[in-house]
Design an enzyme around this catalytic site. Structure first.
Site, PDB file in Angstrom:
ATOM      1  N   GLY A  80     -63.537  56.501  -3.215  1.00  0.00           N
ATOM      2  CA  GLY A  80     -63.495  55.099  -3.627  1.00  0.00           C
ATOM      3  C   GLY A  80     -63.625  54.221  -2.411  1.00  0.00           C
ATOM      4  O   GLY A  80     -63.435  54.679  -1.275  1.00  0.00           O
ATOM      5  N   ASN A  81     -63.960  52.964  -2.646  1.00  0.00           N
ATOM      6  CA  ASN A  81     -64.043  52.012  -1.541  1.00  0.00           C
ATOM      7  C   ASN A  81     -63.961  50.589  -2.056  1.00  0.00           C
ATOM      8  O   ASN A  81     -64.349  50.295  -3.169  1.00  0.00           O
ATOM      9  CB  ASN A  81     -65.339  52.219  -0.737  1.00  0.00           C
ATOM     10  CG  ASN A  81     -66.545  52.369  -1.649  1.00  0.00           C
ATOM     11  OD1 ASN A  81     -66.986  51.408  -2.265  1.00  0.00           O
ATOM     12  ND2 ASN A  81     -67.064  53.586  -1.760  1.00  0.00           N
ATOM     13  N   ASP A  92     -71.694  53.764   0.034  1.00  0.00           N
ATOM     14  CA  ASP A  92     -72.076  52.855  -1.056  1.00  0.00           C
ATOM     15  C   ASP A  92     -72.290  51.425  -0.576  1.00  0.00           C
ATOM     16  O   ASP A  92     -72.403  50.506  -1.386  1.00  0.00           O
ATOM     17  CB  ASP A  92     -70.989  52.876  -2.143  1.00  0.00           C
ATOM     18  CG  ASP A  92     -70.841  54.251  -2.765  1.00  0.00           C
ATOM     19  OD1 ASP A  92     -71.839  54.751  -3.301  1.00  0.00           O
ATOM     20  OD2 ASP A  92     -69.741  54.821  -2.693  1.00  0.00           O
ATOM     21  N   HIS A 112     -65.366  50.299  -5.902  1.00  0.00           N
ATOM     22  CA  HIS A 112     -65.977  51.470  -6.527  1.00  0.00           C
ATOM     23  C   HIS A 112     -64.959  52.602  -6.491  1.00  0.00           C
ATOM     24  O   HIS A 112     -64.371  52.872  -5.447  1.00  0.00           O
ATOM     25  CB  HIS A 112     -67.237  51.876  -5.770  1.00  0.00           C
ATOM     26  CG  HIS A 112     -67.845  53.162  -6.237  1.00  0.00           C
ATOM     27  ND1 HIS A 112     -68.114  53.411  -7.563  1.00  0.00           N
ATOM     28  CD2 HIS A 112     -68.236  54.275  -5.563  1.00  0.00           C
ATOM     29  CE1 HIS A 112     -68.633  54.620  -7.674  1.00  0.00           C
ATOM     30  NE2 HIS A 112     -68.718  55.174  -6.491  1.00  0.00           N
ATOM     31  N   HIS A 163     -63.901  56.651  -8.552  1.00  0.00           N
ATOM     32  CA  HIS A 163     -64.216  57.681  -9.541  1.00  0.00           C
ATOM     33  C   HIS A 163     -62.955  57.934 -10.373  1.00  0.00           C
ATOM     34  O   HIS A 163     -62.590  59.083 -10.624  1.00  0.00           O
ATOM     35  CB  HIS A 163     -64.683  58.969  -8.856  1.00  0.00           C
ATOM     36  CG  HIS A 163     -66.054  58.909  -8.263  1.00  0.00           C
ATOM     37  ND1 HIS A 163     -66.963  59.926  -8.340  1.00  0.00           N
ATOM     38  CD2 HIS A 163     -66.690  57.907  -7.611  1.00  0.00           C
ATOM     39  CE1 HIS A 163     -68.091  59.584  -7.713  1.00  0.00           C
ATOM     40  NE2 HIS A 163     -67.940  58.352  -7.270  1.00  0.00           N
ATOM     41  N   ASP A 165     -57.978  40.799 -23.453  1.00  0.00           N
ATOM     42  CA  ASP A 165     -57.330  39.952 -22.448  1.00  0.00           C
ATOM     43  C   ASP A 165     -58.211  39.805 -21.200  1.00  0.00           C
ATOM     44  O   ASP A 165     -58.006  38.892 -20.403  1.00  0.00           O
ATOM     45  CB  ASP A 165     -55.977  40.568 -22.008  1.00  0.00           C
ATOM     46  CG  ASP A 165     -54.880  40.339 -23.037  1.00  0.00           C
ATOM     47  OD1 ASP A 165     -54.972  39.381 -23.818  1.00  0.00           O
ATOM     48  OD2 ASP A 165     -53.911  41.138 -23.050  1.00  0.00           O
ATOM     49  N   HIS A 222     -72.349  58.377 -13.358  1.00  0.00           N
ATOM     50  CA  HIS A 222     -71.724  58.227 -12.062  1.00  0.00           C
ATOM     51  C   HIS A 222     -70.261  57.776 -12.229  1.00  0.00           C
ATOM     52  O   HIS A 222     -69.412  58.627 -12.506  1.00  0.00           O
ATOM     53  CB  HIS A 222     -72.546  57.233 -11.229  1.00  0.00           C
ATOM     54  CG  HIS A 222     -72.110  57.086  -9.818  1.00  0.00           C
ATOM     55  ND1 HIS A 222     -72.839  56.391  -8.887  1.00  0.00           N
ATOM     56  CD2 HIS A 222     -71.011  57.517  -9.166  1.00  0.00           C
ATOM     57  CE1 HIS A 222     -72.214  56.422  -7.723  1.00  0.00           C
ATOM     58  NE2 HIS A 222     -71.103  57.100  -7.867  1.00  0.00           N
ATOM     59  N   TYR A 230     -51.580  31.620 -20.019  1.00  0.00           N
ATOM     60  CA  TYR A 230     -50.936  32.793 -19.453  1.00  0.00           C
ATOM     61  C   TYR A 230     -50.729  32.563 -17.966  1.00  0.00           C
ATOM     62  O   TYR A 230     -51.583  32.012 -17.292  1.00  0.00           O
ATOM     63  CB  TYR A 230     -51.809  34.029 -19.673  1.00  0.00           C
ATOM     64  CG  TYR A 230     -51.159  35.312 -19.212  1.00  0.00           C
ATOM     65  CD1 TYR A 230     -50.364  36.061 -20.084  1.00  0.00           C
ATOM     66  CD2 TYR A 230     -51.313  35.764 -17.904  1.00  0.00           C
ATOM     67  CE1 TYR A 230     -49.760  37.229 -19.659  1.00  0.00           C
ATOM     68  CE2 TYR A 230     -50.698  36.932 -17.475  1.00  0.00           C
ATOM     69  CZ  TYR A 230     -49.929  37.668 -18.358  1.00  0.00           C
ATOM     70  OH  TYR A 230     -49.328  38.819 -17.940  1.00  0.00           O
TER      71      TYR A 230
END
Lengths: 232, 232, 232, 232
Positions: free
Chosen positions: A29-30, A77, A96, A98, A121, A172, A230
């Site tokens: 992830g990033n 990425d 990003h 997974h 929401d 992906h 809210y």
């Protein structure tokens, strides 16, 4: 003082939220954080474990994907982030991951149907799943094309990136964005929760119905729009 | 000393249990604690992260939903709490969450069948799923009407709020209640566990049978009623 | 010194393992530890939260279910423990939980098929699910009869309590046992893991095949029997 | 100084990662680390709880499975490790676990289809499930034969152990390997994540399609091969 320190800190802190929220395994992830006045963003270095990150290790990249500052190689990425920052002028952060359930939906090539108010929401539509690119795009500048694939999927559904801040890239995994890196991480966690609930909903009732329009409208407007009530 | 301090502390502590029990993501939940002698309840402020809560931040509201004390805006679900306190004279606490499995059942618009003694230890009936409101109610005073939707769903099934302390609001998520805020949180955790078990039960056996009446009666009476023998 | 201190400590420590292993919510479980030379066992007091337990709070009960020492009321399941200790002379510990996956299988009224070596490392047969008792037994001395229901289910399948140290009580939840309270807790955790894997196995392959006999024999004998070679 | 200290430390640290990553319950797993210059590997002692491990307790074994140093009995799976080290000259670490989702796939006797890029980042093929051995092999030198069963399953699919560093042993559980013990543990965690995602993918879409070739190629080459551009 380093002129990019504020976005390095933002990107660092937002990246560190991913393992805390259970959204990443290892380095899958990033997160990036942009400074639009300078036309750059700070992003995680590629393949560096979260526990070894620090603000200084963030890499500064411009909206064409060129590294401006930093000793490490930026996330693989990076070009996807650059394309989105360049074309979507109001976003300040991109994530990003997974994450398990959102990625499973992406692998199924299905949009996530809007089944309840938790979803409404945050969005008024099914969460789109962009189709996989054609083979030429994949063999070409893949990460760059991924950015266009995301933008095109919204265009085809006549959705604005301001209306929906999350997407599945088919086969992906998910991308999310927002006004800040922190908001984009928030959207990643929401997406994962919505994806899990939608999966269980279909398990409990195979032909579950989409949420009706009046509830979609009500819940979205509670949190967003001119009459939202809210939060503080 | 602040005259509402005791319910502020109760509401604060009960709210803090929600993330500890894994029942909320971010701010997707709220607990209130009532003082019937004063005709008010303390409730979580809207959209404030749990890690920033303190007893002082709780908002005091009367049973018509009017804020009596507090600088912050109360939970957007406050009117639902107010309606239930006003009409159900014996409850002292209410909880609303979007916990994963209970919310998935709510999204499926199905009651949770009573499949085992874990369920029967707490209720003698299927956990009701109130149908979504009609469009006029949704477009009107939504949270206020949600309270009536919950009360009507029990009435139609001839159930008392003292018999069953939990409900699913269809397409939305669960509400639970009890004599205290702490008991209402307990009920939220029980509901989530029962919802998860019921989902797996149907996965393991598609046509699983409801628990038979003798076991429902036995288990409920072990914990409740004149001859209960559970606890100290 | 208290003559029961050793089993109070054993029972206390084994009870505290249940929340650590994720096998209980709130007070939904209990462990006992027996001293056969004295004809008694120590068991968790009824309805007391795990975080408030201490060795001194354990209740000493004889094999007819009569309290021998202790100020608190023993677990509501005490008579089930007593019956099993009385009839199964080689066991030293018993555990009852409502752990999620094992309970879901119990609610489905199905035995857990032996699908793999994780199961065969511990048992050579499907994990039995005892049918719910008939209504008279339920209305009578329920917990006492639960003990007989467990024993009868093994007898009908010609299984010994030394061969299989775990069972599902249909519509209810699992019981496990062993030479010590600690071993019985170990068996509870194994049962929950095997129950979860069996559920996923059937999800991945609807008509999954039972493990073949040669593998059942091999894996069980690796850990048990005269030529076992697992452990120190 | 002990000549095997470096691999004892490696094996110890890699073993300790298994519970941290949620890949083992109790002692259901083991890691080994090889020193090819000395023709030996360090492996976890059999049945010793992770919290009691230390580097000194690791057992040194040669590639024929003979214990070279160590007071404790080595893992019951030692011969499988020995066979793989002997025949696969480039591996430095091996892991065996009974992790939940990978084991469920092994129990289903199915290969894990390549459904997405998370899988393709690590392998270009479905993760193979070796068939259970025939009864004679099982009754013979079982753990030794398990090593050959793994090698044969790759051979039959014309796969090299350098292309794919993970396998399911049918009816049993996964084995993974790599250049180091640490890398083999990494592969175990990836396998478990991929196994879980594949299960959910099929749940969300019963006839989910395999990832197309261009994406398999692209993602694998991003991380591996001469033009890889992932990491530092």
């Amino acid at each position: 003082m380093n002129p990019y320190e504020h976005i390095k800190i933002q990107a660092y802190e937002a990246n560190m939220q991913l393992p805390q929220l259970g959204l990443v395994l290892f380095t899958f992830g990033n997160v990036s954080a942009a400074d639009r006045s300078k036309g750059v963003f700070a992003i995680k270095p590629s393949g560096v474990p979260y526990e070894q990150l620090s603000p200084e290790k963030m890499v500064i990249v411009d909206f064409d994907g060129k590294t401006v500052e930093g000793k490490l190689r930026p996330s693989s990425d990076t070009l996807t982030h650059a394309v989105l920052y360049k074309h979507w002028e109001k976003i300040g952060g991109i994530v990003h991951t997974h994450s398990t359930y959102a990625t499973a939906w992406a692998q199924s090539l299905r949009d996530i149907p809007i089944y309840g108010t938790t979803h409404a929401d945050h969005n008024t539509v099914d969460i789109p799943c962009a189709p996989p690119m054609d083979d030429k795009m994949i063999e070409g500048d893949y990460e760059y094309q991924t950015g266009f694939q995301i933008m095109n999927a919204l265009k085809e559904r006549k959705l604005s990136y301001e209306e929906i801040e999350m997407i599945l890239v088919g086969s992906h995994a998910p991308f999310t964005w927002g006004s800040t890196a922190h908001k984009a991480v928030y959207n990643s966690a929401v997406l994962e929760a919505v994806a899990k609930m939608a999966h269980i909903t279909e398990s409990v009732k195979a032909d579950a119905a989409r949420l009706k329009d009046s509830l979609i409208k009500k819940h979205f407007e509670r949190k967003h729009g001119p009459n939202s009530y809210y939060g503080q």
